[in-house]
Design a protein around this motif. Structure first.
Motif, PDB file in Angstrom:
ATOM      1  N   GLU A 118     -13.091  52.628  -0.430  1.00 58.14           N
ATOM      2  CA  GLU A 118     -12.602  52.646  -1.793  1.00 58.14           C
ATOM      3  C   GLU A 118     -11.194  53.247  -1.844  1.00 58.14           C
ATOM      4  O   GLU A 118     -10.282  52.698  -2.459  1.00 58.14           O
ATOM      5  CB  GLU A 118     -13.547  53.492  -2.631  1.00 58.14           C
ATOM      6  CG  GLU A 118     -13.745  52.943  -4.006  1.00 58.14           C
ATOM      7  CD  GLU A 118     -14.973  53.558  -4.625  1.00 58.14           C
ATOM      8  OE1 GLU A 118     -14.809  54.297  -5.592  1.00 58.14           O
ATOM      9  OE2 GLU A 118     -16.093  53.330  -4.085  1.00 58.14           O
ATOM     10  N   LEU A 129      -8.637  42.491  -2.524  1.00 55.68           N
ATOM     11  CA  LEU A 129      -9.207  43.562  -3.344  1.00 55.68           C
ATOM     12  C   LEU A 129     -10.404  43.057  -4.145  1.00 55.68           C
ATOM     13  O   LEU A 129     -11.411  43.745  -4.277  1.00 55.68           O
ATOM     14  CB  LEU A 129      -8.137  44.112  -4.294  1.00 55.68           C
ATOM     15  CG  LEU A 129      -7.088  44.990  -3.620  1.00 55.68           C
ATOM     16  CD1 LEU A 129      -5.981  45.337  -4.616  1.00 55.68           C
ATOM     17  CD2 LEU A 129      -7.724  46.277  -3.092  1.00 55.68           C
ATOM     18  N   SER A 169      -4.033  48.693  -3.090  1.00 54.86           N
ATOM     19  CA  SER A 169      -3.737  48.169  -4.407  1.00 54.86           C
ATOM     20  C   SER A 169      -2.426  48.749  -4.930  1.00 54.86           C
ATOM     21  O   SER A 169      -1.605  48.070  -5.517  1.00 54.86           O
ATOM     22  CB  SER A 169      -4.895  48.527  -5.327  1.00 54.86           C
ATOM     23  OG  SER A 169      -4.529  48.429  -6.646  1.00 54.86           O
ATOM     24  N   ARG A 172     -14.119  44.360  -3.987  1.00 56.85           N
ATOM     25  CA  ARG A 172     -14.754  44.851  -5.214  1.00 56.85           C
ATOM     26  C   ARG A 172     -16.143  44.241  -5.394  1.00 56.85           C
ATOM     27  O   ARG A 172     -17.076  44.888  -5.824  1.00 56.85           O
ATOM     28  CB  ARG A 172     -13.858  44.481  -6.392  1.00 56.85           C
ATOM     29  CG  ARG A 172     -14.150  45.270  -7.633  1.00 56.85           C
ATOM     30  CD  ARG A 172     -13.118  45.007  -8.693  1.00 56.85           C
ATOM     31  NE  ARG A 172     -11.805  45.538  -8.311  1.00 56.85           N
ATOM     32  CZ  ARG A 172     -10.635  44.910  -8.531  1.00 56.85           C
ATOM     33  NH1 ARG A 172     -10.615  43.711  -9.084  1.00 56.85           N
ATOM     34  NH2 ARG A 172      -9.503  45.458  -8.180  1.00 56.85           N
ATOM     35  N   ARG A 189     -18.568  46.053  -3.332  1.00 59.97           N
ATOM     36  CA  ARG A 189     -18.823  47.456  -3.678  1.00 59.97           C
ATOM     37  C   ARG A 189     -19.449  47.632  -5.054  1.00 59.97           C
ATOM     38  O   ARG A 189     -20.137  48.603  -5.294  1.00 59.97           O
ATOM     39  CB  ARG A 189     -17.498  48.233  -3.642  1.00 59.97           C
ATOM     40  CG  ARG A 189     -16.990  48.500  -2.250  1.00 59.97           C
ATOM     41  CD  ARG A 189     -15.676  49.225  -2.320  1.00 59.97           C
ATOM     42  NE  ARG A 189     -14.607  48.373  -2.833  1.00 59.97           N
ATOM     43  CZ  ARG A 189     -13.735  48.759  -3.761  1.00 59.97           C
ATOM     44  NH1 ARG A 189     -13.808  49.951  -4.288  1.00 59.97           N
ATOM     45  NH2 ARG A 189     -12.784  47.951  -4.159  1.00 59.97           N
ATOM     46  N   ASP A 241      -4.342  40.766  -3.858  1.00 62.09           N
ATOM     47  CA  ASP A 241      -5.248  40.717  -5.012  1.00 62.09           C
ATOM     48  C   ASP A 241      -6.606  40.133  -4.631  1.00 62.09           C
ATOM     49  O   ASP A 241      -7.653  40.663  -4.985  1.00 62.09           O
ATOM     50  CB  ASP A 241      -4.614  39.880  -6.130  1.00 62.09           C
ATOM     51  CG  ASP A 241      -3.568  40.669  -6.887  1.00 62.09           C
ATOM     52  OD1 ASP A 241      -3.492  41.893  -6.646  1.00 62.09           O
ATOM     53  OD2 ASP A 241      -2.843  40.067  -7.695  1.00 62.09           O
ATOM     54  N   CYS A 291      -8.810  50.834  -0.420  1.00 63.49           N
ATOM     55  CA  CYS A 291      -8.511  49.749  -1.341  1.00 63.49           C
ATOM     56  C   CYS A 291      -7.549  50.215  -2.424  1.00 63.49           C
ATOM     57  O   CYS A 291      -6.616  49.501  -2.795  1.00 63.49           O
ATOM     58  CB  CYS A 291      -9.786  49.240  -1.996  1.00 63.49           C
ATOM     59  SG  CYS A 291     -10.744  48.234  -0.887  1.00 63.49           S
ATOM     60  N   TYR A 292      -7.839  51.422  -2.886  1.00 69.15           N
ATOM     61  CA  TYR A 292      -7.001  51.965  -3.937  1.00 69.15           C
ATOM     62  C   TYR A 292      -5.555  52.087  -3.459  1.00 69.15           C
ATOM     63  O   TYR A 292      -4.618  51.686  -4.131  1.00 69.15           O
ATOM     64  CB  TYR A 292      -7.544  53.345  -4.345  1.00 69.15           C
ATOM     65  CG  TYR A 292      -6.903  53.898  -5.574  1.00 69.15           C
ATOM     66  CD1 TYR A 292      -7.249  53.392  -6.840  1.00 69.15           C
ATOM     67  CD2 TYR A 292      -5.929  54.894  -5.504  1.00 69.15           C
ATOM     68  CE1 TYR A 292      -6.658  53.886  -7.981  1.00 69.15           C
ATOM     69  CE2 TYR A 292      -5.328  55.387  -6.643  1.00 69.15           C
ATOM     70  CZ  TYR A 292      -5.700  54.886  -7.887  1.00 69.15           C
ATOM     71  OH  TYR A 292      -5.099  55.364  -8.993  1.00 69.15           O
ATOM     72  N   SER A 293      -5.486  52.577  -2.229  1.00 68.64           N
ATOM     73  CA  SER A 293      -4.171  52.766  -1.630  1.00 68.64           C
ATOM     74  C   SER A 293      -3.457  51.426  -1.467  1.00 68.64           C
ATOM     75  O   SER A 293      -2.293  51.281  -1.784  1.00 68.64           O
ATOM     76  CB  SER A 293      -4.363  53.473  -0.285  1.00 68.64           C
ATOM     77  OG  SER A 293      -3.152  53.511   0.400  1.00 68.64           O
TER      78      SER A 293
END
Lengths: 157, 797
Positions: free
Chosen positions: B580, B638, B587, B642, B645, B635, B583-585
């Motif tokens: 997570e 991600l 993104s 998503r 998850r 995108d 992914c955040y990073s």
């Protein structure tokens, strides 16, 4: 490291606070403003702590008048020191900045950031598109909206 | 009859005809000799056969002596057997009893022989001194009979009666039965002739007399009434039966003597039978006694008519049938008892042929009465009983004894059943066996229960686990074979106490009346779990053990697995968190430089157009496009992550409605395209609506994309069945694919077409596959180049 830039504005009193750590993004944002003829003064804070100092007139900005709030805050989320969401939280917790318009301007399109942002009282959430044309369109439009069309409580009252 | 007159030898009588039958009352031997010696002397001299039956007080020898004295050539008569002097014991009482018929035929027989021998007739006498009171009635009958017999033959008879032995009534009887009587009184012979016996009316008188006797002595009641039922006359039996006197009955009617309920029936009988036919058949009704009690009777009635033939009255013969009714009732009860008996009852003749079976027999065996009658009970034989047993049975009953035993018999339908039978002979009044009676009880159920009880009783012994019964204080009362090793461990035996720790558990369980489970007892490496069950009404406590060694082991194993799983889960959570964060990073951070590349490219192109030649502008254009494409890739990546998850929220999803909505959106986005969507109705799935929407959007979007070159595309969503489970499919008639690359279809960023031919990052089917997998389903594809593609998918609920 601060990057202040004075611009000719049609309304000198309307200052924009841009909280952004990436100088490229600062440059691109300012370019977008220019493209849309938004001439307001843009104060750039490169991290959350600096943004708070500016707004609450502390630290480097201790000599500033607290009543002199910016017209709008463009807030990135991922910031050094104090992150964007925390800045937002602190703003909303203070009587002085409670109604200050804050637009989250971020690369993240994570749902949870969006939700959390609105929950903490963001007035708007804009994702920065990769494509510059889109980016400049998004930034330009939000500038026009918030600086020209929107009426803030303190002005109205 | 004048020509048949015979000399009697007695002066006072003179000559009398054949058929004369008179009597003589005497007091002494001399009285007898005085009459009988001249009587027989005259007979002998007149060529008659003579028979003298003596009795006390005159013996045979005395009679012989008296004859010898008075008849000069008596020896000659005796020698040629013209006279027989015999005692009564050899005539009347020959064989010990008086038999009227034998004596009468004896007389006639003697006469026949005498006549055959040339005698003119027979002259007899008999003394009745041997008569006892009890015999009087039958001898009187005899006298009446002999009066008839003698009257018809060439016979003459004197009957001697002891005057001292006869009472008045008996003397009257005697005189009435004889034509006259001789009595010697005060040395003088006197002759008595019954005044009733007037010669002219003799026959009629005799007849009437007989009927009178019959009328009065008969046991049946006889009653005469007029046509209204008034009683005119009745006999003794009739009044005896009713308890009235004759006088009383004369004031009564038959109706008064009959309970109300019979009146109508009787009136009809009188009208329809008696008056019409002149008599009735025998019918039954009731009479009321003087004391008010009712009793059953049978009645026969005859009509009496006057000289003109008009009915003037009725005769009725009434018989009391209380006993018969009681007998009938008793018989009915007996018959019912047999018919309704819960036992099978069979009656056979002495050869074993069935003559009767009761309903229970039919019910038990399935044979009807008609089928059973005439058969031998061996139709029920199952063949299990050895022949010797049947022989023993037969020997027992034919020798007159009862046989008891069990049969395993066969019903008509072939089903076997057990019965317990008692078979015994039935004898008639002469003790001869006429029938055999079998009373049989069906004991199949009892046998089965016994068997079951036996089996149940073996239960604890057969139990492969320890079973113990102890008293409430812990004394071992029973231990099944499987608990032997425990007793060994405890070093005790039946009759001794359980180990202290167990005693405590047992007494606690008993006193609280509560079962206790899971009491563990170890034996080497085995673990037994005991359930302690108090049986309060018998003061016992049962202990049931189960070997839980394996279970314990499995539980331990399971616990280890669970721990391991928990560890893995925590690891996974950490990984997920890391992912997570990653992914955040991505993104956030990966996009920023791209934006810079793109942004400043654009700035260059905008601000310095005159400084760049066409080639330079083209290069910037390419940098710009590449940055955009990378943004799209990020995108998509991600989004894919998503999908893996995000949390699932399952509910009922209408796939048909969802697909229609997507189809509309696709059509609206490109209204210029001609496409036909065929979407099956009522496709309902249970899953996460968000994820299913993404999956369908991708599948239908793909179909839409790859049918672009078709002038009129055909896209279908439907369902089929495979192994009884629904299999959904999305089918198009687009470009299809080469099956050789089918395994690349679902890989992330795998593409079978160039981006210039069909746009896209190659993440759509990978996304769909993840969504289907997250729903526990499968997805696969079929297709061929230029012949369209079909994607099949399933869900597991």
């Amino acid at each position: 490291m601060t990057n202040q830039q004075s611009v000719v504005s049609n309304s000198q009193s309307k200052v924009v606070l841009l909280v952004e750590d990436n100088p490229d993004d600062v440059e691109l944002t300012l370019r977008a403003f220019r493209k849309y003829n938004i001439m307001n003064e843009v104060v750039v804070a490169s991290d959350g702590a600096e943004a708070l100092d500016y707004l609450f007139c502390t630290g480097r900005y201790a000599s500033r008048d607290t009543n002199n709030l910016p017209e709008i805050v463009l807030l990135d989320l991922k910031l050094p020191k104090v992150d964007g969401l925390e800045v937002l939280q602190r703003l909303r917790a203070d009587e002085r900045t409670k109604h200050l318009p804050v637009v989250i301007l971020t690369s993240s399109n994570e749902e949870r950031d969006l939700i959390k942002g609105y929950k903490l009282g963001a007035n708007s959430y804009v994702q920065k598109p990769v494509e510059f044309t889109q980016f400049s369109e998004a930034v330009g439009r939000l500038g026009i909206y918030w600086l020209l069309l929107n009426k803030s409580p303190k002005k109205g009252g | 009859m004048a020509e048949n007159m015979r000399k009697t030898g007695i002066d006072i009588l003179g000559d009398l005809p054949w058929g004369t039958h008179f009597c003589q009352f005497y007091q002494t031997k001399e009285d007898l000799v005085d009459i009988l010696v001249p009587y027989f002397k005259a007979g002998l001299e007149n060529n008659e056969f003579c028979m003298w039956i003596t009795s006390e007080p005159l013996a045979v020898e005395e009679a012989n002596d008296a004859m010898k004295k008075n008849v000069s050539d008596f020896e000659r008569y005796l020698t040629r057997k013209q006279i027989e002097i015999i005692p009564h014991t050899e005539w009347y009482l020959k064989g010990g009893v008086f038999n009227l018929r034998r004596v009468l035929t004896g007389w006639v027989d003697k006469l026949d022989r005498a006549l055959a021998r040339g005698y003119e007739g027979m002259r007899i006498t008999g003394n009745t001194a041997w008569l006892e009171k009890n015999d009087w009635r039958s001898f009187a009958d005899y006298e009446e009979e002999i009066d008839n017999v003698i009257g018809r033959y060439q016979m003459m008879a004197i009957c001697s009666y002891s005057l001292d032995k006869c009472k008045a009534q008996e003397i009257i009887d005697v005189v009435r039965n004889h034509q006259f009587a001789l009595i010697k009184r005060e040395g003088k012979l006197e002759l008595f002739e019954s005044s009733e016996r007037k010669p002219a009316k003799e026959a009629l008188r005799k007849s009437e007399e007989k009927y009178r006797i019959l009328y009065e002595t008969i046991k049946d009641g006889i009653v005469a009434t007029d046509m209204d039922g008034r009683i005119l006359d009745c006999n003794q039996a009739y009044v005896d039966m009713l308890g009235y006197s004759k006088e009383e009955t004369r004031k009564l009617t038959c109706q008064q003597l009959t309970p109300e309920k019979w009146h109508k029936m009787e009136a009809e009988k009188v009208k329809e039978l008696i008056v019409a036919k002149g008599y009735s058949d025998e019918y039954e009704k009731e009479y009321v006694r003087k004391d008010g009690t009712n009793f059953p009777i049978s009645v026969r009635v005859w009509l009496i008519r006057d000289e003109d033939g008009k009915p003037k009255g009725m005769w009725g013969i009434i018989r009391e049938i209380t006993e018969r009714k009681q007998m009938e009732e008793a018989l009915r009860k007996l018959s019912n008892a047999i018919e309704q008996s819960p036992c099978s009852i069979v009656i056979t003749d002495t050869k074993g042929n069935i003559e009767y079976v009761n309903p229970k027999f039919c019910k038990t065996t399935g044979y009807t009465t008609a089928e059973a009658i005439g058969q031998n009970p061996r139709i029920l034989k199952s063949g299990e009983k050895p022949p010797e047993d049947y022989k023993c049975l037969w020997d027992t009953i034919t020798s007159g004894n009862e046989w008891r035993g069990e049969f395993h018999n066969k019903k008509k339908c072939g089903e076997l059943y057990w019965e317990y039978a008692s078979i015994s002979p039935i004898r008639n009044s002469e003790e001869v066996i006429t029938h055999f009676l079998a009373v049989k009880e069906n004991i199949t159920e009892r046998k089965r229960m016994e068997e079951e009880i036996k089996n149940v009783a073996k239960f604890p012994a057969e139990n492969p686990y320890p079973v113990l019964r102890v008293s409430h204080d812990g004394t071992i009362l029973y231990a099944n074979p499987c608990s032997t090793f425990l007793l060994g461990d405890w070093n005790c035996e039946v009759g001794q106490f359980l180990p202290d720790s167990l005693c405590k558990v047992v007494s606690d369980s008993f006193s609280t009346k509560s079962m206790k489970k899971g009491v563990e007892i170890k034996h080497r490496d085995q673990i037994f779990s005991f359930t302690i069950v108090p049986v309060t009404d018998t003061a016992y406590v049962n202990l049931y053990g189960v070997d839980v060694t394996e279970r314990k082991r499995a539980e331990e194993e399971l616990r280890k697995q669970r721990d391991h799983l928990e560890y893995l889960t925590s690891q996974l959570t950490v990984s997920n968190k890391e992912l997570e964060a990653f992914c955040y990073s991505v993104s956030h951070d990966l996009r920023a430089p791209l934006r810079s590349i793109n942004g400043f490219c654009k700035a260059l192109m905008d601000d310095y157009p005159d400084k760049l030649d066409t080639q330079g502008k083209n290069y910037l254009q390419r940098v710009n496009a590449a940055s955009q494409r990378m943004g799209q890739l990020i995108d998509d990546l991600l989004n894919l992550s998503r999908i893996t998850r995000s949390e699932m929220h399952r509910k009922t999803v209408d796939l048909s409605a969802l697909a229609k909505k997507i189809a509309t959106e696709l059509q609206e986005a490109q209204p210029e395209r001609q496409a036909e969507f065929i979407i099956a109705e009522k496709l309902i799935a249970y899953g996460d609506p968000q994820l299913l929407r993404i999956a369908l959007t991708n599948l239908l979007g793909n179909a839409w994309k790859f049918t672009r070159k078709r002038p009129r595309a055909r896209i279908e969503l439907g369902v089929t069945k495979h192994d009884g489970k629904p299999v959904y499919f999305v089918r198009d008639d687009g470009d299809g694919f080469d099956m050789a690359f089918v395994n690349k279809l679902f890989g992330a960023f795998q593409r079978l077409h160039s981006t210039t031919e069909f746009e896209g990052t190659g993440i759509g089917l990978a996304t769909v596959q993840r969504i289907i997998h997250r729903h526990g389903g499968q997805i696969w594809a079929e297709g061929a180049v230029d012949q369209g593609a079909t994607f099949y998918f399933t869900f597991t609920i």
